[in-house]
Write an enzyme that holds these catalytic residues in place. Structure first.
Site, PDB file in Angstrom:
ATOM      1  CB  CYS A  54      32.210  55.946  69.873  1.00 24.61           C
ATOM      2  SG  CYS A  54      33.097  54.450  69.948  1.00 24.61           S
ATOM      3  CE1 TYR A 211      27.546  50.496  72.533  1.00 22.70           C
ATOM      4  CE2 TYR A 211      28.777  50.788  74.553  1.00 22.70           C
ATOM      5  CZ  TYR A 211      28.046  51.312  73.486  1.00 22.70           C
ATOM      6  OH  TYR A 211      28.428  52.431  72.894  1.00 22.70           O
TER       7      TYR A 211
HETATM    8  N1  GSH Z   1      37.318  47.255  69.003  1.00 19.01           N
HETATM    9  C1  GSH Z   1      36.702  48.651  68.896  1.00 19.01           C
HETATM   10  C2  GSH Z   1      35.254  48.529  69.049  1.00 19.01           C
HETATM   11  C3  GSH Z   1      34.905  49.768  68.491  1.00 19.01           C
HETATM   12  C4  GSH Z   1      33.455  49.963  68.145  1.00 19.01           C
HETATM   13  O1  GSH Z   1      32.750  48.970  68.557  1.00 19.01           O
HETATM   14  N2  GSH Z   1      32.837  50.914  67.877  1.00 19.01           N
HETATM   15  C5  GSH Z   1      31.444  51.261  67.466  1.00 19.01           C
HETATM   16  C6  GSH Z   1      31.121  52.691  67.725  1.00 19.01           C
HETATM   17  S1  GSH Z   1      30.766  52.800  69.491  1.00 19.01           S
HETATM   18  C7  GSH Z   1      31.488  51.222  65.816  1.00 19.01           C
HETATM   19  O2  GSH Z   1      31.796  52.079  65.254  1.00 19.01           O
HETATM   20  N3  GSH Z   1      30.584  50.081  65.536  1.00 19.01           N
HETATM   21  C8  GSH Z   1      30.540  49.906  64.018  1.00 19.01           C
HETATM   22  C9  GSH Z   1      29.498  50.598  63.336  1.00 19.01           C
HETATM   23  O3  GSH Z   1      28.577  51.380  64.042  1.00 19.01           O
HETATM   24  O4  GSH Z   1      29.492  50.702  62.069  1.00 19.01           O
HETATM   25  C10 GSH Z   1      37.729  49.299  69.885  1.00 19.01           C
HETATM   26  O5  GSH Z   1      37.406  49.183  70.854  1.00 19.01           O
HETATM   27  O6  GSH Z   1      38.356  50.201  69.238  1.00 19.01           O
END
Ligand code: GSH
Length: 347
Positions: A54, A211
């Site tokens: 990530c 993305y």
């Molecule tokens: N706003 C967050 C975004 C984090 C994010 O989008 N993480 C993704 C992985 S790259 C995630 O875990 N998405 C939710 C999921 O996959 O269940 C940050 O920058 O900390």
């Protein structure tokens, strides 16, 4: 602490998603270490939950390493692929499971851990949120082991507060040797403006832009994201070329560099194929390539991630569990990042 994160507008988000646009949601936990009385900055008290593939987590592991916080902020690492359809609790979730075998290597991944901070040995990141009545599921998470609560799940805030509170959080690097990613002095106000402007361009065009290009299912939205991504790369190439500056704002490594690195590190070996960002490689931008190599050589940076996790994670189920093996030329990655001389100008 000033506002750190640049968030996507959530206006008409459901309709935009229905039309095929990838729209990133908003992080729900937003306490600030050292400012919120519930969460004083202390060594040994806080923990991060990450997945190395990530890129938002990569910001956090980079900040933790370059600021010398590895010993004072503990960390658990999820397996790079989400849970499968037959998971007994939930499919498509981040999982802390060091026994899981990666299809790329046929082995377990040495960086992966169980969940060690809540005292409940949860297997899924989702369960950490559920314990607080939240239905979010994302990583990274900054967690307080003392109160057993989530501090924040916004990476932009986490890196800013790690920098601001590095000494109180137990940094192993003395103040005069530690990078200051976002200097707070009055004289540094113009530098902060430059960092803020770069952060905005980098987030929209590159970090989140990648993305939007790779996860949107609408040709026009993809095309706009693709164009913006390469336009932004060209701008940054020209910025570095203008006076041969080593870092984006000049002589020192700042938050702007830290926020650009996770995307450029992934570009040639992963995003070029997976995000359909096949306009050029970073290798084709000589200044950006040398910049990637320069950042990669900083103490703690190489250790902050793993391309095995990135490749395994990004080329997951949607790629039939078969992970592309390249690039092989001019040499395999990440070894290539040890070779600034490989840069070519073939855009
Ligand atoms: N706003 C967050 C975004 C984090 C994010 O989008 N993480 C993704 C992985 S790259 C995630 O875990 N998405 C939710 C999921 O996959 O269940 C940050 O920058 O900390």
């Amino acid at each position: 602490m000033t506002k750190t994160s640049i968030e996507e507008s959530q206006q008409n988000a459901a309709a935009r998603r229905a039309k095929g646009e990838f729209v990133r949601g908003i992080s729900g936990f937003r306490s600030i270490l050292g400012e919120d009385p519930d969460f004083p900055a202390e060594a040994g008290r806080y923990h991060v939950f990450v997945a190395l593939n990530c890129p938002w987590c990569h910001r956090v592991t980079l900040a933790r390493n370059v600021l010398g916080l590895q010993d004072s902020i503990t960390m658990d690492v999820a397996f790079p692929s989400r849970t499968t359809e037959d998971d007994p609790i939930a499919p498509n979730r981040w999982e802390f499971n060091p026994d899981r075998v990666a299809s790329l290597t046929g082995t377990t991944l040495r960086e992966c851990t169980g969940e060690t901070a809540t005292g409940q040995a949860f297997r899924l990141a989702k369960q950490i949120y559920e314990a607080e009545g939240s239905d979010e599921a994302s990583v990274p998470i900054l967690y307080d082991k003392k109160t057993k609560r989530i501090v924040t799940n916004e990476s932009a805030d986490i890196i800013r507060m790690f920098n601001a509170q590095a000494r109180a959080l137990g940094s192993s690097i003395p103040d005069d040797k530690r990078p200051d990613l976002y200097p707070q002095s009055d004289e540094a106000a113009p530098l902060r403006d430059v960092i803020d402007t770069l952060n905005q361009q980098i987030y929209v065009g590159i970090n989140n832009g990648a993305y939007k290009a790779g996860f949107s299912s609408d040709q026009a939205i993809y095309a706009a994201a693709f164009t913006a991504y390469f336009d932004t790369l060209s701008k940054l190439e020209n910025l570095l070329a203008s006076d041969n500056r080593p870092f984006l704002t000049g002589d020192t490594f700042t938050e702007a560099d830290l926020r650009l690195f996770p995307t450029l590190y992934r570009h040639d070996p992963v995003y070029y194929v997976r995000m359909k960002l096949n306009g050029a490689r970073i290798l084709d931008y000589p200044h950006l390539w040398r910049w990637v190599c320069r950042v990669y050589a900083l103490p703690g940076v190489a250790d902050s991630n793993s391309l095995i996790h990135c490749r395994q994670g990004y080329f997951g189920r949607s790629w039939n569990n078969v992970v592309p093996l390249g690039p092989m030329r001019p040499m395999p990655y990440p070894d290539a990042y040890g070779h600034p001389d490989l840069a070519t100008d073939r855009r």
